[in-house]
Design an enzyme around this catalytic site. Structure first.
Site, PDB file in Angstrom:
ATOM      1  N   VAL A  97       1.086  -1.670   0.338  1.00 46.58           N
ATOM      2  CA  VAL A  97       0.250  -0.129   0.135  1.00 46.58           C
ATOM      3  C   VAL A  97       0.746   1.305  -0.158  1.00 46.58           C
ATOM      4  O   VAL A  97       1.947   0.981   0.734  1.00 46.58           O
ATOM      5  CB  VAL A  97      -1.021   0.277   1.230  1.00 46.58           C
ATOM      6  N   CYS A  98       0.320   2.372  -0.365  1.00 45.24           N
ATOM      7  CA  CYS A  98       1.716   3.590  -1.059  1.00 45.24           C
ATOM      8  C   CYS A  98       2.909   2.829  -1.083  1.00 45.24           C
ATOM      9  O   CYS A  98       2.740   2.647  -2.017  1.00 45.24           O
ATOM     10  CB  CYS A  98       1.228   3.911   0.666  1.00 45.24           C
ATOM     11  N   THR A  99       3.669   3.898  -0.441  1.00 42.06           N
ATOM     12  CA  THR A  99       4.810   3.965  -0.571  1.00 42.06           C
ATOM     13  C   THR A  99       5.429   2.590  -0.014  1.00 42.06           C
ATOM     14  O   THR A  99       6.365   2.299  -0.152  1.00 42.06           O
ATOM     15  CB  THR A  99       5.705   5.371   0.060  1.00 42.06           C
TER      16      THR A  99
END
Length: 234
Positions: free
Chosen positions: A102-104
């Site tokens: 998820v995300c970075t």
């Protein structure tokens, strides 16, 4: 009787808690699933907010996972160069059914050599870094490329987790979980994407994150250089 799904999410200092807790809430509703929060040691881990997180297992004691997930946050700038974290991910990825983020968190998967040749999503501020690890940036809320499933920034973690449940189990189960969570977003503003945010808001955010972007760029360059010196993981 089939064995329960083993779902593991990494935690680390300065993780963005919603990257983690959104998917945790979804995965915890999957019938029979065992959800693990994984860190080097059993000790409180500070998130990037007031919340402190507690691991349920360690790198050494973690079972083989069906799903390995790396959330994001400013702490990923350290994790992309953390040898223990990267080695753990590579080892789990050898037999995991799904390798996710998820995300970075996708930058950490990339630094482990696990996204080369795969399309992947990440936070809008980090999308330009994915190619340094041989990944193909996808500007989507959720990106599915074979068994690599990656979510965009922060709130996309819920979309990611529901999508993964629909793949692992079935759509009916995913939709029932969505209804249980009353996940029916209707944001008060249309500024949740750089494509829709007012120009002055986008400019303000870019100014605020410029120092952090410079630090991240340096960390990514070091991680990419190291990755190029080792054989790519499968």
């Amino acid at each position: 009787m089939s064995a329960p799904l083993q779902i593991g999410l990494m935690i680390f200092p300065k993780v963005t808690q919603l990257d983690l807790t959104g998917p945790v809430q979804v995965f915890s509703s999957v019938p029979g699933a065992q959800v693990h929060l994984i860190w080097k040691r059993i000790e409180p881990v500070p998130s990037d907010s007031v919340l402190t997180l507690t691991p349920t297992t360690t790198f050494a004691d973690c079972p083989q996972l069906d799903v390995i997930c790396v959330p994001g946050g400013v702490g990923t700038d350290d994790m992309v160069n953390d040898a223990e974290m990267l080695a753990f991910l590579r080892k789990q990825a050898e037999a995991a059914r799904y390798i996710t983020s998820v995300c970075t968190g996708s930058l950490v998967l990339g630094a482990a050599g696990l996204l080369k040749g795969y399309r992947a999503a990440t936070h809008w501020t980090a999308v330009d870094f994915l190619s340094e690890f041989g990944a193909i940036p996808a500007k989507t809320r959720v990106c599915v490329d074979r068994n690599r499933i990656t979510g965009g920034g922060v709130t996309a973690g819920i979309d990611f987790a529901l999508t993964l449940v629909s793949i692992m189990v079935d759509r009916k189960t995913a939709e029932a979980i969505q209804l249980r969570l009353e996940y029916n977003p209707a944001p008060p503003f249309n500024s949740g994407s750089p494509d829709t945010a007012p120009a002055e808001i986008l400019a303000l955010m870019k100014e605020r994150i410029a120092p952090a972007q410079a630090r991240r760029s340096e960390a990514i360059h070091r991680a990419a250089a190291r990755l190029n010196d080792i054989a790519p993981a499968g």
